[in-house]
Design a protein around this motif. Structure first.
Motif, PDB file in Angstrom:
ATOM      1  N   ASP A  21       0.863  -1.175   0.000  1.00  0.00           N
ATOM      2  CA  ASP A  21       0.000   0.000   0.000  1.00  0.00           C
ATOM      3  C   ASP A  21       0.911   1.240   0.000  1.00  0.00           C
ATOM      4  O   ASP A  21       2.052   1.168   0.462  1.00  0.00           O
ATOM      5  N   PHE A  23      -0.216   4.985   0.825  1.00  0.00           N
ATOM      6  CA  PHE A  23      -0.440   6.030   1.832  1.00  0.00           C
ATOM      7  C   PHE A  23      -0.622   5.437   3.236  1.00  0.00           C
ATOM      8  O   PHE A  23      -1.410   4.529   3.454  1.00  0.00           O
ATOM      9  N   ASP A  24       0.190   5.959   4.137  1.00  0.00           N
ATOM     10  CA  ASP A  24       0.274   5.503   5.526  1.00  0.00           C
ATOM     11  C   ASP A  24       0.923   4.129   5.649  1.00  0.00           C
ATOM     12  O   ASP A  24       0.831   3.486   6.708  1.00  0.00           O
ATOM     13  N   THR A  25       1.578   3.705   4.559  1.00  0.00           N
ATOM     14  CA  THR A  25       2.420   2.500   4.624  1.00  0.00           C
ATOM     15  C   THR A  25       3.826   2.866   4.131  1.00  0.00           C
ATOM     16  O   THR A  25       4.770   2.863   4.902  1.00  0.00           O
ATOM     17  N   ASP A 199      -1.604  -0.645   5.771  1.00  0.00           N
ATOM     18  CA  ASP A 199      -1.984  -0.163   7.102  1.00  0.00           C
ATOM     19  C   ASP A 199      -3.459  -0.348   7.449  1.00  0.00           C
ATOM     20  O   ASP A 199      -3.833  -0.242   8.610  1.00  0.00           O
ATOM     21  N   THR A 200      -4.309  -0.543   6.439  1.00  0.00           N
ATOM     22  CA  THR A 200      -5.758  -0.598   6.711  1.00  0.00           C
ATOM     23  C   THR A 200      -6.214  -2.054   6.809  1.00  0.00           C
ATOM     24  O   THR A 200      -6.097  -2.812   5.845  1.00  0.00           O
ATOM     25  N   ASP A 204      -6.536  -3.665   3.310  1.00  0.00           N
ATOM     26  CA  ASP A 204      -5.218  -4.229   2.959  1.00  0.00           C
ATOM     27  C   ASP A 204      -5.071  -5.686   3.404  1.00  0.00           C
ATOM     28  O   ASP A 204      -4.385  -6.461   2.748  1.00  0.00           O
TER      29      ASP A 204
HETATM   30 MG   LIG Z   1      -3.017   3.072   3.403  1.00  0.00          MG
END
Ligand SMILES: [Mg+2]
Length: 242
Positions: A21, A23-25, A199-200, A204
Motif C-alpha cells: 500500500d 499512503f500511511d504504509t 496499514d488498513t 489491505d
Molecule cells: Mg493506506
C-alpha cells in the motif's frame, strides 16, 4: 506485530510478488485531513489563477464530493481520476485545462510537504529487493500511477516499485474489493504468488486475503490516530473560517 516479526513472516516462503500500500504504509501522512490539504492547495493555486482562494477551495471540495457521487453510479467501487477532478474544479470557477494542471501541481506540492518515508515499509522493500523479488504498489487513490511515482520521488528521492497500480486507473479498489484480482491478472501470476502489506485492516488485509493473497497488516498505531483526530478538528475550524 513488530517490524521484525513482519519481516520474518515476509521472508519465508518468498512470494513471487510483494505488493505494498502507498499512503500511511510507504508514504506516511501527518495528521492533516483531505479538506485541510484541499484548502491549502486552493490558497496556493488561487493567486496563480487569478481567482478567489476560498472559491477555489470550495470548488475543489465540491468537485470531490460530486466525483465520488458520480463514480458510485457509473463505476461503483472505483475511485475517480485526479485529472478529471481538477478539470471539474477549475471549470466551476470559469477556467480551462491549463488551470487544472496548475491546481494539480499545487495539490501534489502540498501533499508531498505533508508526507514522510515509512521506514518499516522501506525496510521490507529492501529485503525483497535483496532476494530479487518483484515489488509493486497497490493503492486506493484518485491519483494516477505517474502522480504516485512523482510523490515517491519527491518524498523518498526514488521510486522503488517495478509497477504502481491505482484504483482510479484500474476501476476497482481495495476498500470495495476487486483490485487484487485485477492486479494478479495484469501481473500474470496466480493469487498464491502475492503478498500484500498495508496499514488498513479491512482493505489491505481483509480484501487481500479474500482474494487469495497472503497479507500482513502494518499499522501506524495509536499516536497517528490521535494526530488524525486533531487534524480533523483543525480542518473543521479552517474550513468554517473560509
Ligand atoms: Mg493506506
Amino acid at each position: 506485530m513488530s517490524v521484525g516479526m513482519l519481516q520474518d513472516s515476509v521472508t519465508a516462503p518468498a512470494p513471487a510478488v510483494l505488493s505494498l500500500d502507498i499512503f500511511d504504509t510507504v508514504l506516511l501522512r501527518d495528521g492533516s485531513t483531505q479538506v485541510e490539504r484541499f484548502v491549502k492547495s486552493g490558497r496556493r493555486a488561487a493567486p496563480r489563477l487569478g481567482v478567489d482562494p476560498g472559491a477555489l477551495a470550495a470548488a475543489r471540495i465540491l468537485a470531490h464530493t460530486n466525483a465520488y457521487r458520480a463514480i458510485s453510479m457509473e463505476r461503483p467501487g472505483a475511485d475517480p481520476r485526479f485529472d478529471a477532478i481538477c478539470r471539474a474544479t477549475v471549470a466551476s470557477v470559469g477556467l480551462g485545462g491549463e488551470a487544472a494542471s496548475v491546481l494539480a501541481e499545487c495539490e501534489k506540492d502540498v501533499d508531498a510537504e505533508r508526507l514522510k518515508p515509512g521506514a518499516p515499509a522501506l525496510a521490507i522493500i529492501d529485503e525483497a529487493r535483496a532476494r530479487g523479488q518483484r515489488v509493486i504498489a497497490t493503492s486506493d487513490t484518485w491519483y494516477a500511477p505517474d502522480d504516485v511515482g512523482e510523490l515517491l520521488v519527491r518524498v523518498l528521492g526514488l521510486q522503488p516499485f517495478d509497477r504502481i497500480y491505482t484504483s482510479s486507473e484500474l476501476g476497482a479498489t481495495k476498500h470495495h474489493g476487486g483490485i487484487f484480482e485485477k492486479v494478479a491478472d495484469l501481473e500474470g501470476y496466480g493469487a498464491e504468488h502475492f503478498l500484500h502489506v498495508g496499514d488498513t485492516w479491512a482493505a489491505d488485509y481483509g480484501r487481500a486475503t479474500a482474494a487469495g493473497w497472503a497479507a500482513r497488516h502494518l499499522s501506524r498505531g495509536h499516536a497517528f490516530g490521535v494526530a488524525l483526530a486533531v487534524g480533523r478538528l483543525k480542518a473543521l475550524v479552517m474550513y468554517s473560517r473560509g
